[in-house]
Design a protein around this motif. Structure first.
Motif, mmCIF file in Angstrom:
data_model
loop_
_atom_site.group_PDB
_atom_site.id
_atom_site.type_symbol
_atom_site.label_atom_id
_atom_site.label_comp_id
_atom_site.label_asym_id
_atom_site.label_seq_id
_atom_site.Cartn_x
_atom_site.Cartn_y
_atom_site.Cartn_z
ATOM 1 N N ARG A 40 0.844 -1.203 0.000
ATOM 2 C CA ARG A 40 0.000 0.000 0.000
ATOM 3 C C ARG A 40 0.882 1.258 0.000
ATOM 4 N NH1 ARG A 40 0.334 2.926 4.381
ATOM 5 N NH2 ARG A 40 -0.413 2.330 6.450
ATOM 6 N N PRO A 41 0.343 2.354 -0.559
ATOM 7 C CA PRO A 41 1.154 3.576 -0.592
ATOM 8 C C PRO A 41 1.441 4.110 0.814
ATOM 9 C CG PRO A 41 -0.877 3.785 -1.914
ATOM 10 C CD PRO A 41 -0.985 2.502 -1.168
ATOM 11 N N GLN A 42 2.567 4.768 0.917
ATOM 12 C CA GLN A 42 2.979 5.374 2.188
ATOM 13 C C GLN A 42 2.020 6.517 2.531
ATOM 14 O OE1 GLN A 42 6.971 6.745 1.714
ATOM 15 N NE2 GLN A 42 7.238 7.333 3.842
ATOM 16 N N ARG A 43 1.639 6.606 3.818
ATOM 17 C CA ARG A 43 0.755 7.716 4.233
ATOM 18 C C ARG A 43 1.598 8.863 4.788
ATOM 19 N NH1 ARG A 43 -3.039 3.951 7.741
ATOM 20 N NH2 ARG A 43 -4.333 3.053 6.103
ATOM 21 N N PRO A 44 1.031 10.077 4.782
ATOM 22 C CA PRO A 44 1.782 11.191 5.385
ATOM 23 C C PRO A 44 2.141 10.856 6.835
ATOM 24 C CG PRO A 44 -0.259 11.962 4.347
ATOM 25 C CD PRO A 44 -0.281 10.478 4.260
ATOM 26 N N GLY A 45 3.347 11.155 7.198
ATOM 27 C CA GLY A 45 3.786 10.917 8.581
ATOM 28 C C GLY A 45 4.424 9.545 8.773
ATOM 29 N N GLU A 46 4.226 8.621 7.848
ATOM 30 C CA GLU A 46 4.833 7.292 7.996
ATOM 31 C C GLU A 46 6.290 7.332 7.524
ATOM 32 O OE1 GLU A 46 1.150 4.124 7.675
ATOM 33 O OE2 GLU A 46 2.188 4.660 5.828
ATOM 34 N N VAL A 47 7.116 6.571 8.228
ATOM 35 C CA VAL A 47 8.539 6.537 7.889
ATOM 36 C C VAL A 47 8.868 5.180 7.269
ATOM 37 C CG1 VAL A 47 10.889 6.748 8.836
ATOM 38 C CG2 VAL A 47 9.010 8.056 9.856
ATOM 39 N N ARG A 48 9.490 5.192 6.099
ATOM 40 C CA ARG A 48 9.886 3.963 5.398
ATOM 41 C C ARG A 48 10.823 3.130 6.259
ATOM 42 N NH1 ARG A 48 9.454 2.978 0.052
ATOM 43 N NH2 ARG A 48 7.969 4.441 -0.830
ATOM 44 N N GLY A 49 10.558 1.845 6.349
ATOM 45 C CA GLY A 49 11.445 0.956 7.097
ATOM 46 C C GLY A 49 11.182 0.998 8.595
ATOM 47 N N VAL A 50 10.395 1.997 9.058
ATOM 48 C CA VAL A 50 10.080 2.085 10.492
ATOM 49 C C VAL A 50 8.626 1.649 10.701
ATOM 50 C CG1 VAL A 50 9.840 3.629 12.475
ATOM 51 C CG2 VAL A 50 11.757 3.919 10.889
ATOM 52 N N PHE A 54 7.866 -0.563 2.467
ATOM 53 C CA PHE A 54 6.999 -0.435 1.292
ATOM 54 C C PHE A 54 7.659 -1.111 0.097
ATOM 55 C CE2 PHE A 54 5.945 3.042 4.154
ATOM 56 C CZ PHE A 54 4.568 2.921 4.228
ATOM 57 N N VAL A 55 6.920 -2.030 -0.531
ATOM 58 C CA VAL A 55 7.488 -2.776 -1.672
ATOM 59 C C VAL A 55 6.486 -2.753 -2.831
ATOM 60 C CG1 VAL A 55 8.879 -4.337 -0.207
ATOM 61 C CG2 VAL A 55 6.548 -5.005 -0.849
ATOM 62 N N SER A 56 6.977 -3.109 -4.003
ATOM 63 C CA SER A 56 6.083 -3.200 -5.167
ATOM 64 C C SER A 56 5.311 -4.526 -5.089
ATOM 65 C CB SER A 56 6.905 -3.173 -6.454
ATOM 66 O OG SER A 56 7.727 -4.319 -6.481
ATOM 67 N N VAL A 57 4.227 -4.600 -5.878
ATOM 68 C CA VAL A 57 3.456 -5.860 -5.901
ATOM 69 C C VAL A 57 4.355 -7.000 -6.384
ATOM 70 C CG1 VAL A 57 1.501 -7.039 -6.988
ATOM 71 C CG2 VAL A 57 1.282 -4.644 -6.289
ATOM 72 N N GLU A 58 5.208 -6.719 -7.366
ATOM 73 C CA GLU A 58 6.109 -7.762 -7.913
ATOM 74 C C GLU A 58 7.039 -8.282 -6.809
ATOM 75 O OE1 GLU A 58 5.662 -4.713 -9.345
ATOM 76 O OE2 GLU A 58 4.285 -5.527 -10.856
ATOM 77 N N GLU A 59 7.619 -7.338 -6.060
ATOM 78 C CA GLU A 59 8.544 -7.770 -4.997
ATOM 79 C C GLU A 59 7.798 -8.581 -3.943
ATOM 80 O OE1 GLU A 59 11.038 -4.761 -3.125
ATOM 81 O OE2 GLU A 59 11.609 -6.205 -1.552
ATOM 82 N N PHE A 60 6.569 -8.148 -3.619
ATOM 83 C CA PHE A 60 5.795 -8.870 -2.601
ATOM 84 C C PHE A 60 5.555 -10.311 -3.060
ATOM 85 C CE2 PHE A 60 2.340 -10.448 -0.165
ATOM 86 C CZ PHE A 60 2.443 -9.826 1.074
ATOM 87 N N ILE A 61 5.107 -10.438 -4.310
ATOM 88 C CA ILE A 61 4.782 -11.772 -4.834
ATOM 89 C C ILE A 61 6.029 -12.652 -4.844
ATOM 90 C CG2 ILE A 61 4.057 -13.011 -6.939
ATOM 91 C CD1 ILE A 61 2.089 -10.635 -7.383
ATOM 92 N N GLU A 62 7.157 -12.065 -5.190
ATOM 93 C CA GLU A 62 8.406 -12.828 -5.237
ATOM 94 C C GLU A 62 8.788 -13.302 -3.820
ATOM 95 O OE1 GLU A 62 9.994 -14.265 -7.441
ATOM 96 O OE2 GLU A 62 11.692 -14.849 -6.171
ATOM 97 N N GLU A 74 -4.222 -10.131 2.195
ATOM 98 C CA GLU A 74 -4.642 -9.015 1.357
ATOM 99 C C GLU A 74 -5.682 -8.264 2.167
ATOM 100 O OE1 GLU A 74 -6.131 -10.022 -2.483
ATOM 101 O OE2 GLU A 74 -6.574 -7.925 -2.946
ATOM 102 N N VAL A 75 -5.387 -7.029 2.515
ATOM 103 C CA VAL A 75 -6.302 -6.231 3.339
ATOM 104 C C VAL A 75 -6.668 -4.977 2.546
ATOM 105 C CG1 VAL A 75 -6.631 -5.162 5.614
ATOM 106 C CG2 VAL A 75 -5.004 -7.036 5.382
ATOM 107 N N TYR A 76 -7.957 -4.774 2.343
ATOM 108 C CA TYR A 76 -8.439 -3.595 1.609
ATOM 109 C C TYR A 76 -7.700 -3.399 0.281
ATOM 110 C CZ TYR A 76 -9.656 -2.768 6.498
ATOM 111 O OH TYR A 76 -10.072 -2.910 7.784
ATOM 112 N N GLY A 77 -7.457 -4.531 -0.422
ATOM 113 C CA GLY A 77 -6.860 -4.432 -1.763
ATOM 114 C C GLY A 77 -5.344 -4.280 -1.790
ATOM 115 N N ASN A 78 -4.710 -4.262 -0.626
ATOM 116 C CA ASN A 78 -3.242 -4.196 -0.598
ATOM 117 C C ASN A 78 -2.694 -5.441 0.087
ATOM 118 O OD1 ASN A 78 -2.922 -1.429 -1.642
ATOM 119 N ND2 ASN A 78 -3.946 -0.860 0.266
ATOM 120 N N PHE A 79 -1.442 -5.771 -0.253
ATOM 121 C CA PHE A 79 -0.813 -6.935 0.389
ATOM 122 C C PHE A 79 0.024 -6.492 1.589
ATOM 123 C CE2 PHE A 79 -1.150 -8.556 -4.067
ATOM 124 C CZ PHE A 79 -2.060 -9.555 -3.788
ATOM 125 N N TYR A 80 -0.034 -7.333 2.622
ATOM 126 C CA TYR A 80 0.763 -7.104 3.824
ATOM 127 C C TYR A 80 1.384 -8.438 4.224
ATOM 128 C CZ TYR A 80 -2.182 -2.922 4.496
ATOM 129 O OH TYR A 80 -2.834 -1.740 4.346
#
Ligand code: 5GP
Length: 255
Positions: A40-50, A54-62, A74-80
């Motif tokens: 899912r896209p990063q939200r304002p205030g969120e810190v990458r890696g913390v 955040f990864v692409s769908v391709e990376e997630f599937i791999e 899959e939650v609300y259309g995004n993968f976690y």
């Protein structure tokens, strides 16, 4: 080295688990939060890696295909997903590890890590949850509705969770979360020191020490009890103590 162990916090969207997680980590900075990977896209205030990796769908599937995730959803259309290596490494290094998952993820983790402590955060009411989701403005109408429906389903079955915290007031909820983690950490330390002592003395520590230690921490009355009958009496009293706990937020849902 003391063995690591796991806390998992779960809550429907909008119950403030992110805020509680940050408050807990500020109080106990030695706890290691292992972020999920997500598409899912990063939200304002969120810190990458913390907050998330955040990864692409391709990376997630791999990563899923290579069996790198303990669980995924899959939650609300995004993968976690929960990266296995990060979690295993942190536990092996003796860290107290914190995860933040949805209900399904928590259930899968419970099977993989039955000794973990699973905490459910509840909103004070559905009306308040609805108000929070609508006013935070991070989802459109349709997404808000989906989150509210799924919150109703998630809250309907709390079996399998060790504690429930009602997040009516963030400071009070934080105090409770801190108290739970400190209490559980103290109990694990006590067990770890007994196991160490037992190993040094060449004694076998039975699994029952968990129940007995719990009673000692709780009421301080069973340290001189020995023998099978007393132990099971102690276990029964322990269960009873916990069910009649004065903390109304705490529910005995342990297996
Ligand atoms: P959000 O997009 O609001 O941060 O998260 C949506 C939901 O996905 C939340 O309930 C959150 O706890 C859950 N979630 C986050 N990471 C994971 C994960 O790795 N596995 C699972 N099963 N759920 C996750």
């Amino acid at each position: 080295m003391k063995p690591g162990f796991l806390f998992v916090i779960t809550a429907p969207s909008g119950c403030g688990k992110g805020t509680l997680r940050r408050a807990l980590l500020a109080e106990q900075p030695d706890i290691k939060f292992c972020p999920s990977i997500t598409t899912r896209p990063q939200r304002p205030g969120e810190v990458r890696g913390v907050d998330y990796i955040f990864v692409s769908v391709e990376e997630f599937i791999e990563r899923k295909r290579s069996n790198e995730l303990v669980e995924w959803a899959e939650v609300y259309g995004n993968f976690y997903g929960t990266p296995k290596e990060d979690l295993e490494q942190a536990l092996e290094q003796g860290y107290v590890v914190l995860l933040e998952k949805d209900v399904q993820g928590a259930r899968t983790l419970r099977q993989a890590y039955p000794e973990g402590i699973f905490i459910f955060i509840l909103p004070p009411s559905f009306e308040e949850l609805e108000r929070r989701i609508r006013t935070r403005g991070t989802e459109n109408d349709m997404e808000q509705r989906i989150r509210l429906d799924s919150a109703r389903r998630e809250i309907a079955d709390l079996a399998g969770f060790d504690y429930v915290i009602i997040n009516e007031d963030i400071e009070r909820a934080t105090d409770r979360l801190v108290a739970i983690t400190l209490g559980e950490r103290a109990r694990r330390d006590l067990i770890a020191s007994k196991v160490q002592r037992g190993a040094r003395d060449g004694k076998l520590i039975s699994e029952r020490c968990d129940t007995k230690d719990r009673l000692q921490v709780h009421s301080g009355t069973c340290s001189s009890q020995t023998g099978e009958a007393n132990r099971s009496r102690a276990a029964r009293r322990c269960a009873c103590d916990r069910k009649t706990s004065s903390d109304s937020d705490r529910r005995d849902m342990r297996r």
